[in-house]
Motif scaffolding. Structure first.
Motif, PDB file in Angstrom:
ATOM      1  N   TYR A 102       0.836  -1.197   0.000  1.00 26.49           N
ATOM      2  CA  TYR A 102       0.000   0.000   0.000  1.00 26.49           C
ATOM      3  C   TYR A 102       0.872   1.248   0.000  1.00 26.49           C
ATOM      4  N   PRO A 103       0.510   2.269  -0.779  1.00 26.07           N
ATOM      5  CA  PRO A 103       1.074   3.580  -0.567  1.00 26.07           C
ATOM      6  C   PRO A 103       0.370   4.229   0.621  1.00 26.07           C
ATOM      7  N   PRO A 104       0.845   5.280   1.191  1.00 25.72           N
ATOM      8  CA  PRO A 104       2.111   5.949   0.925  1.00 25.72           C
ATOM      9  C   PRO A 104       3.353   5.175   1.397  1.00 25.72           C
ATOM     10  N   LEU A 105       3.180   4.081   2.133  1.00 21.44           N
ATOM     11  CA  LEU A 105       4.346   3.363   2.627  1.00 21.44           C
ATOM     12  C   LEU A 105       5.223   2.881   1.471  1.00 21.44           C
ATOM     13  N   LYS A 123       9.164   8.036  -0.867  1.00 26.38           N
ATOM     14  CA  LYS A 123       9.464   8.786   0.349  1.00 26.38           C
ATOM     15  C   LYS A 123       9.633   7.855   1.543  1.00 26.38           C
ATOM     16  N   TYR A 124       8.788   6.857   1.648  1.00 28.00           N
ATOM     17  CA  TYR A 124       8.836   5.975   2.815  1.00 28.00           C
ATOM     18  C   TYR A 124       9.517   4.645   2.535  1.00 28.00           C
ATOM     19  N   SER A 125       9.735   4.326   1.267  1.00 29.57           N
ATOM     20  CA  SER A 125      10.489   3.118   0.897  1.00 29.57           C
ATOM     21  C   SER A 125      11.497   3.506  -0.160  1.00 29.57           C
ATOM     22  N   PRO A 126      12.571   4.164   0.251  1.00 30.26           N
ATOM     23  CA  PRO A 126      13.511   4.716  -0.729  1.00 30.26           C
ATOM     24  C   PRO A 126      14.405   3.664  -1.385  1.00 30.26           C
ATOM     25  N   ASP A 154       0.164  11.826   9.986  1.00 35.04           N
ATOM     26  CA  ASP A 154       1.173  12.696   9.400  1.00 35.04           C
ATOM     27  C   ASP A 154       2.319  11.824   8.906  1.00 35.04           C
ATOM     28  N   SER A 155       1.950  10.738   8.297  1.00 36.01           N
ATOM     29  CA  SER A 155       2.937   9.758   7.826  1.00 36.01           C
ATOM     30  C   SER A 155       2.156   8.882   6.855  1.00 36.01           C
ATOM     31  N   VAL A 156       2.280   7.570   6.978  1.00 34.03           N
ATOM     32  CA  VAL A 156       1.553   6.692   6.058  1.00 34.03           C
ATOM     33  C   VAL A 156       0.239   6.246   6.704  1.00 34.03           C
ATOM     34  N   MET A 157      -0.465   5.350   6.026  1.00 28.54           N
ATOM     35  CA  MET A 157      -1.723   4.845   6.571  1.00 28.54           C
ATOM     36  C   MET A 157      -1.465   4.031   7.825  1.00 28.54           C
ATOM     37  N   ASN A 158      -2.216   4.306   8.864  1.00 28.07           N
ATOM     38  CA  ASN A 158      -2.210   3.476  10.054  1.00 28.07           C
ATOM     39  C   ASN A 158      -3.642   3.089  10.361  1.00 28.07           C
ATOM     40  N   SER A 159      -3.852   2.376  11.484  1.00 27.19           N
ATOM     41  CA  SER A 159      -5.207   2.037  11.880  1.00 27.19           C
ATOM     42  C   SER A 159      -5.290   2.094  13.394  1.00 27.19           C
ATOM     43  N   PHE A 160      -6.200   2.892  13.885  1.00 27.77           N
ATOM     44  CA  PHE A 160      -6.343   3.116  15.319  1.00 27.77           C
ATOM     45  C   PHE A 160      -7.241   2.035  15.900  1.00 27.77           C
ATOM     46  N   TRP A 161      -6.702   1.214  16.803  1.00 30.11           N
ATOM     47  CA  TRP A 161      -7.470   0.069  17.281  1.00 30.11           C
ATOM     48  C   TRP A 161      -7.305  -0.153  18.772  1.00 30.11           C
ATOM     49  N   VAL A 162      -8.419  -0.069  19.516  1.00 32.42           N
ATOM     50  CA  VAL A 162      -8.449  -0.484  20.911  1.00 32.42           C
ATOM     51  C   VAL A 162      -9.479  -1.599  20.988  1.00 32.42           C
ATOM     52  N   PRO A 163      -9.068  -2.852  20.843  1.00 30.44           N
ATOM     53  CA  PRO A 163     -10.045  -3.943  20.707  1.00 30.44           C
ATOM     54  C   PRO A 163     -11.012  -4.060  21.883  1.00 30.44           C
ATOM     55  N   SER A 216       3.113   0.300   8.999  1.00 29.86           N
ATOM     56  CA  SER A 216       3.498   1.659   8.646  1.00 29.86           C
ATOM     57  C   SER A 216       4.998   1.845   8.608  1.00 29.86           C
ATOM     58  N   GLY A 217       5.745   0.744   8.589  1.00 26.76           N
ATOM     59  CA  GLY A 217       7.187   0.906   8.456  1.00 26.76           C
ATOM     60  C   GLY A 217       7.936   0.193   9.559  1.00 26.76           C
ATOM     61  N   ASN A 218       9.208   0.508   9.604  1.00 27.69           N
ATOM     62  CA  ASN A 218      10.148  -0.141  10.490  1.00 27.69           C
ATOM     63  C   ASN A 218       9.735  -0.247  11.957  1.00 27.69           C
ATOM     64  N   GLY A 219       9.214   0.826  12.523  1.00 30.04           N
ATOM     65  CA  GLY A 219       8.924   0.849  13.960  1.00 30.04           C
ATOM     66  C   GLY A 219       7.485   0.523  14.291  1.00 30.04           C
ATOM     67  N   PHE A 220       6.803  -0.075  13.316  1.00 30.56           N
ATOM     68  CA  PHE A 220       5.370  -0.315  13.426  1.00 30.56           C
ATOM     69  C   PHE A 220       4.989  -1.120  14.667  1.00 30.56           C
ATOM     70  N   ALA A 221       5.765  -2.153  14.995  1.00 34.91           N
ATOM     71  CA  ALA A 221       5.384  -3.007  16.118  1.00 34.91           C
ATOM     72  C   ALA A 221       5.427  -2.248  17.446  1.00 34.91           C
ATOM     73  N   GLY A 222       6.199  -1.180  17.488  1.00 32.61           N
ATOM     74  CA  GLY A 222       6.299  -0.421  18.744  1.00 32.61           C
ATOM     75  C   GLY A 222       5.217   0.617  18.905  1.00 32.61           C
ATOM     76  N   MET A 223       4.263   0.625  17.951  1.00 35.46           N
ATOM     77  CA  MET A 223       3.247   1.676  17.972  1.00 35.46           C
ATOM     78  C   MET A 223       2.080   1.328  18.876  1.00 35.46           C
TER      79      MET A 223
END
Lengths: 204, 662, 295
Positions: free
Chosen positions: B178-181, B185-188, C160-169, C203-210
């Protein structure tokens, strides 16, 4: 015992007809998949065409006259392509080469006009890197242009082939496929002209 | 030196792997390839390889190549799975497991990509190639050279994915990026580019195959075989081919748009500058959902053949089964939004797609009933293919329940992207697609090789897969409900998840044991083949035309193209004791071998590598190479060869003699 | 052995901490009931299927010579009608349920609690932490969101970055957060407690720590918590926000006083602005500008 099991071997003519029908059918099917391809590009354009991020939109950027010229060129080339096919059916090699040549020139002209439009947009700060709208525009119209280019390459090779080995069965079949392709691109262009230029130019 | 370096684009020494795990993977890959090269050289088999396999246009050989590559990829995808389970069982609290976050994310992205595109699609096209021409009573597919090209494009895509292990990196953005990831910018790095181009190349091959098999089935059925007299497997191929033709162009476009964003700075899906990432999600799933039905429908077709044969009874409800296939094919294009109910499309839209999703359960359920009633009042022989089928019935039904649950949007809000979802789709894909294709390979193996696979090992494998699956994915359903989201490389001990992850890890090991039994099965069966070779043309008492040929099948399939008058044509032939033809042989014309497909794919591979690393010269060479190969191929004049009638007669007589010897 | 296995599973299901099945929020409760309803409806088909499968496989195995063998019987209008119709009806019922519940539990739909003023919380997903802005209380927190029990919460979310998902099950379903867009989620907790939250979209490298904590407190304790946040020496002005937005892993809980008014709106709007303008400085990497040399 094996009344109907002894199948009479198909004659060479029958086999060839079957092969031709298979190929032409397969090509129609391929064109259908190309329709889906263009449909996806049109859908993307529909979603992004207002994403100008404050920049100029279709109304400011497109010249209807210019697009009309391109359209006339392409439509006419479709007509001349049809004439080439009629000549092919009549096995008239010279006529085929002539009308294919005319078609080629018109297609080439269309491409030239399109590249010119792309270039002037790009140097005026409205390249595909500016916003979503322009990305979608360049890609949709550009994909059609790439198809036209492929068609021209195909046409060129066919002209060389026909000049060299004449209008045998296989060449005529290939010309038929080429003309299907060319007409299809014409139809796609009608959609582009309508949705991108006419509607865009009106500020829709 | 400077200009040479710039010629190489972004490629430099840093592209080689840095961490131990990737280095290990890369080393084993390279060693494996070196081993193959050494063996080929030692046994002086290069010419044979080129003549018999690299340039073949025989669908039977192409089918075997697809399956061999797919099974190799299954090993790689499985290794990824083992690493993922090891990570998630150990990366708790202070410990951070065996992989870095970045490596873990590449591993699961590779796992999903490889399993779907190179294992699932590979096994599927393999069976298409092997079985369809035989079942419709034809000698070949509609476009043999296109068929070969499709395979080599698939192989080129596979090669790119595997090359990323040695040179560069793979995508860390999941199997759908999926973008934007996945934007620059986020996967250079080059990871997402490897993902894009390997799928793009393989995807074109798939699209071509869809067209090919559609035309084959529509135009090349033997005399008397109306559509409603075809084996159901062919119906599943027909409906799947239609789905491929409508879905894969969408993938081509979507991958292209993402590539344009990354390579030419466009703004289709970027965050900002007028991009719309939601558009990508819609497009990719408009392809992605039909894709999973593309994978499973032929597996349903395989089950239909297997259940009928091993119950010694005609398939129940043929018309209904055809209708169900068609319904699933059409409906599969109307449900894609259920993959992102949580993206906020609103209640009306969500509810519509939820309802359409639930509707698909109806024809799918119909198929299960029809299979059960095929078995009812039959005489069921539980050979290993039937064990796979039984496992499928139980697991697929349960997975289907999970699916119907998630089709209700508010339920999905709680389980979307959790391990509950992961468990659901693995249930469907493993028990549906994988079990089905593995059963199909076991079932049809004797037709192409003249001997059966070792049944005892096959049953062990099936049971290990079934039990292993339950242990590996049962806990995941629960973990999802415990709030475990997917793709986590670490979690806190307070969550209480570790025990279940350990159970899941044991489950994957048992599946691994199942895979080991299958490898053993192949090894043992081939080792013992001289003893097991019976050339029996009809070892399972089959019902359809493929069993009417000698085993192994001669290159021309049928000496005389059959003429049929009903379903289960071969069964009918056996009932009326129709003797095999032993006179009136004819010359048979077949297409010649050609390197065209290999060349096109080789140049495509080069072009792909060029784009990924910004080695523009390579892109140009690759592109021109593809074009030239196509044009040069089109000038080929004598593209067929003839097998004289006398030779056909000799082949048939020898085959008949071998059968009676067994 | 199968019975023991089943017993273990059931015991586990009832004793372990399974937030989706033990919800602490009104939305979560309704979602759980839906799950149970869906499962029960499906069982109408599943139980007969399983029973039939076992029965048929056993009775018609080839070693059972007493069973009737009817190789030609391969269709039945009656049976086809039954197994097309009954699942269709069940799906029909479930469709009505799906339609109704999709509207009732629409994340964009505000919750009503008579006499109780809803709490507004703005959520921004960053790399790789969660920022919670309380516009009415003038505080902000990272990785901890606290609210009074039995109070409707109006979440407004963006990224303010990529797509995330806010979840409090424990409280209810999730919603995506996307840059340049704002989504909404309405939840209400019905019991005190501390619940786990995470991002449900990679959402990237640090995703698991979110991960973050969602705390449902009494009105009093909530007031105290706001006071603690207000006493923070850090104020969330533009500079502080920019520093926060830099990528970081496994952030600790932290607090800010006086978030910049309109901060949330600016974060959403900056993605709509042409690249060169905007009230916020551009993010740490330029968007999509690869080297074009050599093309």
């Amino acid at each position: 015992m094996e009344e109907s099991a002894v199948v009479r071997p198909p004659s060479l003519k029958e086999e060839r007809q079957e092969a031709d029908s298979k190929t032409i059918f397969g090509f129609w099917v391929y064109i259908m998949t190309d329709c889906v391809l263009f449909a996806s590009l049109f859908a993307t354009y529909a979603v992004l065409h207002n994403n100008t991020v404050g920049g100029p939109g279709g109304k400011e950027l497109f010249s209807l006259h210019y697009a009309l010229t391109e359209t006339l060129l392409l439509l006419t080339s479709s007509f001349t392509c049809g004439l080439a096919i009629l000549a092919a059916r009549a096995r008239d090699k010279d006529k085929v080469l002539f009308w294919l040549g005319v078609t080629f020139l018109m297609g080439f002209g269309f491409l030239g006009l399109e590249l010119h439009e792309f270039h002037s947009l790009a140097v005026s700060g409205n390249s595909w890197r500016r916003n979503g709208f322009l990305s979608a525009f360049f890609t949709l119209v550009g994909t059609h242009g790439l198809h036209i280019t492929s068609g021209l390459i195909w046409m060129g090779t066919m002209m060389i082939r026909v000049a060299g080995s004449g209008l045998g069965r296989i060449n005529v079949r290939r010309l038929t496929l080429l003309s299907l392709f060319w007409h299809f691109l014409d139809i796609v262009w009608i959609f582009i002209f309508t949705i991108v230029y006419l509607m865009g130019g009106a500020g829709v | 030196m400077n200009s040479f370096a710039s010629l190489l684009g972004k490629l430099d020494i840093h592209a080689l792997p840095h961490d131990k795990i990737t280095q290990g993977g890369a080393a084993s890959l390279v060693l494996g390839m070196v081993a193959v090269v050494v063996l080929l050289t030692y046994f002086k088999r290069w010419k044979w390889l080129y003549r018999e396999w690299l340039t073949t246009v025989d669908p039977k050989k192409i089918g075997i190549m697809y399956i061999v590559v797919a099974l190799l990829m299954l090993l790689r995808g499985g290794a990824d799975a083992l690493m993922m389970r090891a990570q998630q069982a150990t990366s708790v609290g202070a410990a951070h497991g065996v992989l870095s976050s970045d490596t873990f994310q590449q591993v699961f992205s590779a796992h999903g990509t490889i399993m779907i595109f190179f294992v699932g699609m590979g096994l599927m096209f393999g069976l298409f190639n092997l079985i369809v021409p035989l079942q419709i009573g034809s000698r070949d597919v509609a476009f043999p050279v296109l068929n070969a090209t499709s395979f080599w494009l698939y192989a080129a895509g596979m090669a790119l994915v595997n090359l990323s292990l040695v040179v560069g990196e793979f995508s860390a953005a999941g199997w759908l990026a999926y973008p934007p990831l996945s934007e620059l910018k986020y996967s250079p790095g080059v990871g997402v580019d490897y993902w894009i181009w390997s799928l793009q190349i393989a995807g074109i091959g798939s699209l071509m195959s869809g067209i090919n098999f559609f035309v084959t089935i529509v135009k090349m059925r033997c005399k008397g075989m109306d559509l409603m007299k075809m084996p159901l497997f062919c119906w599943s191929v027909l409906t799947t081919s239609v789905m491929i033709m409508f879905a894969f162009p969408i993938l081509t476009v979507t991958l292209t748009l993402l590539a344009l964003d990354r390579t030419l700075g466009m703004h289709f899906f970027t965050a900002g500058a007028g991009g719309n990432a939601m558009m990508y999600v819609n497009l990719i799933w408009a392809w992605g959902h039909p894709e999973v039905y593309i994978l499973v429908l032929p597996a349903f077709g395989v089950y239909s053949e297997i259940v009928a044969t091993f119950s010694r009874k005609s398939l129940f409800g043929y018309k209904s089964m055809v209708g169900a296939l068609a319904a699933i094919a059409i409906l599969s294009f109307t449900v894609w939004l259920h993959h992102f109910f949580t993206m906020g499309a609103g209640a009306d839209v969500n509810a519509f797609f939820g309802i359409m999703t639930m509707l698909i359960a109806v024809p799918t359920g119909v198929k299960i009933f029809n299979w059960l009633f095929t078995m009812y009042q039959g005489r069921i022989h539980f050979a290993s293919p039937m064990i796979w089928f039984m496992g499928f019935v139980f697991l697929f039904t349960l997975g289907g329940v999970a699916g119907v649950m998630m089709a209700v949007p508010p339920i999905d809000f709680q389980v979307h992207n959790s391990l509950f979802l992961v468990a659901h789709f693995h249930t469907m894909i493993i028990s549906g697609v994988i079990f089905g294709y593995l059963a199909g390979i076991t079932y049809w193996f004797p037709k192409f090789f003249g001997f059966k696979l070792n049944e005892r090992l096959g049953k062990y494998a099936a049971w290990c897969w079934i039990v292993g699956f339950i242990l590996a994915f049962g806990p995941l359903y629960i973990l999802g409900l415990m709030g475990a989201t997917r793709r986590l490389d670490h979690y806190s001990a307070a969550m209480g998840w570790q025990q279940l992850f350990i159970v899941a890890g044991i489950g994957v090991l048992i599946i691994g044991l199942g895979v080991f039994f299958q490898l053993l099965q192949f090894g043992v069966s081939i080792w013992q083949r001289k003893a097991r070779l019976d050339y029996a043309p009809d070892p399972w008492r089959g019902r359809t035309l493929e069993w009417a040929t000698p085993s192994p099948v001669p290159v021309y399939n049928f000496a005389k193209l059959p003429e049929v008058s009903g379903r289960d044509a071969f069964w009918a032939m056996k009932q009326t004791k129709q003797a095999a033809a032993d006179k009136d042989f004819m010359d048979i014309r077949l297409p010649k071998n050609t390197p065209a497909g290999l060349l096109v794919a080789g140049f495509a591979f080069a072009a792909g590598f060029g784009i990924i690393w910004h080695i523009w010269a390579l892109l140009v060479i690759g592109g021109l190479g593809v074009l030239s190969s196509i044009i040069i191929r089109s000038t080929a004049e004598r593209t067929e060869y003839t097998i004289p009638a006398k030779q056909v007669e000799r082949i048939e007589t020898e085959a008949r003699a071998r059968e009676s010897y067994a | 052995m199968a019975a023991a296995l089943l017993a273990t599973i059931i015991h586990y299901l009832f004793t372990a901490n399974i937030p989706v099945l033990q919800p602490a929020g009104v939305i979560g409760q309704k979602e759980k009931h839906l799950m149970i309803l869906a499962i029960l409806l499906c069982l109408i088909v599943v139980l007969p299927v399983f029973t039939m499968t076992i029965f048929i496989a056993w009775k018609y195995r080839e070693s059972n010579h007493k069973a009737k063998y009817n190789p030609e019987w391969d269709h039945s209008r009656l049976f086809e009608t039954v197994w097309w119709a009954i699942p269709f009806i069940i799906i029909g019922i479930l469709s009505v349920v799906a339609w109704r519940s999709s509207h009732d539990l629409d994340p964009f739909k505000a919750l009503a609690a008579p006499g109780v003023k809803p709490l507004n919380i703005q959520v921004v997903s960053l790399d790789w932490k969660w920022l919670f802005i309380y516009p009415d209380q003038h505080v902000a927190s990272v990785n901890r969101v606290e609210f009074p029990v039995n109070t409707p919460i109006n979440f407004e979310l963006t990224s303010d970055s990529v797509m995330n998902s806010f979840w409090v099950p424990a409280l209810g379903g999730q919603i995506y957060t996307m840059p340049g867009m704002s989504t909404q989620l309405h939840l209400m907790s019905d019991r005190l407690g501390s619940y786990n939250g995470s991002s449900a979209n990679i959402s990237g490298n640090g995703f698991a720590g979110m991960t973050f904590t969602a705390v449902s407190a009494t009105g009093e304790n909530f007031g105290r918590w706001i006071k603690t946040a207000k006493n923070s020496s850090k104020s969330l002005d533009t500079v502080a926000y920019q520093a926060l937005a830099e990528p970081s892993h496994d952030n600790q809980v932290s607090y800010y006083s006086s978030p910049q008014p309109g901060l949330f709106e600016n974060v959403v709007m900056k993605y709509m602005m042409p690249e060169m303008s905007g009230s916020l400085p551009p993010s740490h990497m330029m968007d999509g500008m690869p080297g074009m040399a050599g093309m």
